[in-house]
Design an enzyme around this catalytic site. Structure first.
Site, PDB file in Angstrom:
ATOM      1  N   ASP A  10       8.260 -50.290  77.357  1.00  0.00           N
ATOM      2  CA  ASP A  10       6.831 -50.832  76.121  1.00  0.00           C
ATOM      3  C   ASP A  10       6.815 -52.508  75.852  1.00  0.00           C
ATOM      4  O   ASP A  10       7.638 -52.716  74.781  1.00  0.00           O
ATOM      5  CB  ASP A  10       7.057 -49.514  74.615  1.00  0.00           C
ATOM      6  N   ASP A  15      11.575 -55.890  77.655  1.00  0.00           N
ATOM      7  CA  ASP A  15      10.972 -55.129  78.436  1.00  0.00           C
ATOM      8  C   ASP A  15      10.335 -55.548  79.828  1.00  0.00           C
ATOM      9  O   ASP A  15      10.970 -55.528  81.243  1.00  0.00           O
ATOM     10  CB  ASP A  15      10.160 -54.364  77.897  1.00  0.00           C
ATOM     11  N   ASN A  39       6.675 -51.120  70.664  1.00  0.00           N
ATOM     12  CA  ASN A  39       6.955 -52.438  70.356  1.00  0.00           C
ATOM     13  C   ASN A  39       5.507 -52.403  70.065  1.00  0.00           C
ATOM     14  O   ASN A  39       5.820 -53.191  68.665  1.00  0.00           O
ATOM     15  CB  ASN A  39       7.457 -53.288  71.501  1.00  0.00           C
ATOM     16  N   THR A 124      12.674 -47.469  78.839  1.00  0.00           N
ATOM     17  CA  THR A 124      13.534 -48.385  78.300  1.00  0.00           C
ATOM     18  C   THR A 124      12.648 -49.032  76.826  1.00  0.00           C
ATOM     19  O   THR A 124      11.957 -50.308  75.848  1.00  0.00           O
ATOM     20  CB  THR A 124      13.323 -50.127  79.038  1.00  0.00           C
ATOM     21  N   PHE A 166      15.636 -48.133  67.308  1.00  0.00           N
ATOM     22  CA  PHE A 166      14.571 -48.344  67.437  1.00  0.00           C
ATOM     23  C   PHE A 166      13.808 -47.048  68.453  1.00  0.00           C
ATOM     24  O   PHE A 166      13.215 -46.149  68.566  1.00  0.00           O
ATOM     25  CB  PHE A 166      14.071 -49.305  67.861  1.00  0.00           C
ATOM     26  N   ASN A 167      14.672 -47.623  69.762  1.00  0.00           N
ATOM     27  CA  ASN A 167      13.449 -45.725  70.882  1.00  0.00           C
ATOM     28  C   ASN A 167      14.094 -44.627  70.942  1.00  0.00           C
ATOM     29  O   ASN A 167      12.979 -43.771  71.304  1.00  0.00           O
ATOM     30  CB  ASN A 167      14.479 -46.533  72.590  1.00  0.00           C
ATOM     31  N   HIS A 240      18.568 -56.704  75.363  1.00  0.00           N
ATOM     32  CA  HIS A 240      18.301 -54.821  75.871  1.00  0.00           C
ATOM     33  C   HIS A 240      18.524 -54.186  76.770  1.00  0.00           C
ATOM     34  O   HIS A 240      19.039 -53.195  78.095  1.00  0.00           O
ATOM     35  CB  HIS A 240      18.062 -54.013  74.107  1.00  0.00           C
ATOM     36  N   ASP A 241      16.940 -54.607  77.190  1.00  0.00           N
ATOM     37  CA  ASP A 241      16.483 -53.473  78.343  1.00  0.00           C
ATOM     38  C   ASP A 241      16.652 -53.756  79.762  1.00  0.00           C
ATOM     39  O   ASP A 241      17.198 -52.614  80.547  1.00  0.00           O
ATOM     40  CB  ASP A 241      15.213 -53.791  78.226  1.00  0.00           C
TER      41      ASP A 241
END
Ligand code: BDR
Ligand code: CA
Length: 314
Positions: A10, A15, A39, A124, A166-167, A240-241
């Site tokens: 996303d 990402d 996102n 992700t 969030f995810n 993060h991703d």
């Protein structure tokens, strides 16, 4: 043999780096990119995936749009973190990388059927597309999905709410389907990604590359850093991703433990929490490999090398 991967994302600043790392690293064969709302809206995340492929020279990898909302309820967006476009910071021209007309579930299905060996799914973003695929094609998933390596959740505290990352918060039912699927699942969450902040040193290394792509990447991280400072008071934003792909290309880079993971679906204040039983107090069977640590310098070397490789091929 490179590891065949389908990336479901996303974009999203982090990402975007995941797409680049997966496309650039010789140990990965990036078969397809599918997008999901998260996102930003599905229209924006899909446009952003095509934008990143265009600026990074990633051609021949189909990009298709998936679900624009979670399996249940209404969706979330993260404009406070990723900006109005989902990828604020640099300017982008019109993408030249086309949109594949297939929907995400169809593209995942056809890619698995066409590939001679099982494929690793790397989500992700919210897990809506992956769960929809598992619900629609359980037998194919059992046969042709090697593993699911996802960024999401945490072993400590959340970022969307005190309890939820969030995810997972964006589609808890989808996350529950993934963790309950019986497929091998690797979860790399906030407790790991907060160990890899994109510090000034990372920006310096991007600047030193001196390519247009490296400059664009620095602009992405600068914007990401601004929102992370404003929203969370962090001095540098966690990337993060790409930990998902980094784990695949450099086994051991992320330290994992086997543990039971449950997704909270009904809590009044805790919906979307990943309840990770690190101490084995519940007696539930382990259903995931859970990230707990990372070799941060090795991680940043992979990210910088990916930007260097793609940028010097332009
Ligand atoms: C996750 O949420 C999104 O904002 C990021 O892209 C990442 O996938 C971190 O909680
Ligand atoms: Ca994401």
């Amino acid at each position: 043999m490179p590891l065949p991967v389908i990336l479901d994302c996303d974009p999203g600043h982090d990402d975007a780096f995941t797409i680049m790392l997966a496309a650039a690293h010789p140990a990965v064969e990036l078969l397809a990119i599918t997008t999901v709302a998260g996102n930003a809206t599905i229209e924006k995340t899909t446009l952003n995936a095509r934008r990143i492929c265009t600026v990074a020279g990633i051609e021949g990898v189909p990009v298709s749009a998936g679900l624009g909302r979670p399996l249940c309820g209404t969706g979330l967006v993260a404009g406070n973190i990723h900006g109005e476009s989902g990828l604020d910071g640099p300017g982008f021209g019109e993408p030249t990388v086309p949109l594949d007309p297939r929907d995400a579930v169809t593209l995942i299905r056809e890619t698995l059927l066409a590939h001679p060996v099982p494929v690793t799914l790397v989500p992700t973003g919210p897990l809506s597309n992956v769960a929809a695929f598992l619900l629609a094609h359980p037998a194919l998933a059992a046969e042709r999905v090697e593993r699911i390596v996802l960024m999401g959740g945490y072993t400590g505290r959340g970022n969307r709410t005190p309890a939820a990352e969030f995810n997972i918060a964006a589609d808890p039912e989808a996350a529950d389907i993934v963790f309950s699927s019986g497929l091998p699942v690797t979860m790399i969450g906030l407790n790991v990604s907060h160990q890899v902040p994109a510090t000034a040193d990372v920006l310096d290394r991007l600047d030193a590359l001196g390519t247009p792509l490296a400059r664009l990447c620095a602009e992405l991280l600068t914007f990401f850093g601004t929102t992370y400072r404003e929203v969370f008071g962090l001095t540098a934003p966690p990337l993060h991703d790409p930990l998902t792909v980094a784990h695949l290309v450099a086994p051991g880079l992320v330290t994992l433990v086997r543990a039971p993971v449950a997704v909270e679906l009904t809590g009044t204040h805790t919906r979307g929490a990943t309840v990770v039983d690190l101490d084995g107090v519940t007696g539930r069977p382990a259903n995931a490999d859970v990230g707990i640590g990372v070799d941060a310098p090795a991680y940043w070397d992979l990210i910088i090398e990916a930007v260097r490789t793609l940028g010097s091929a332009r």
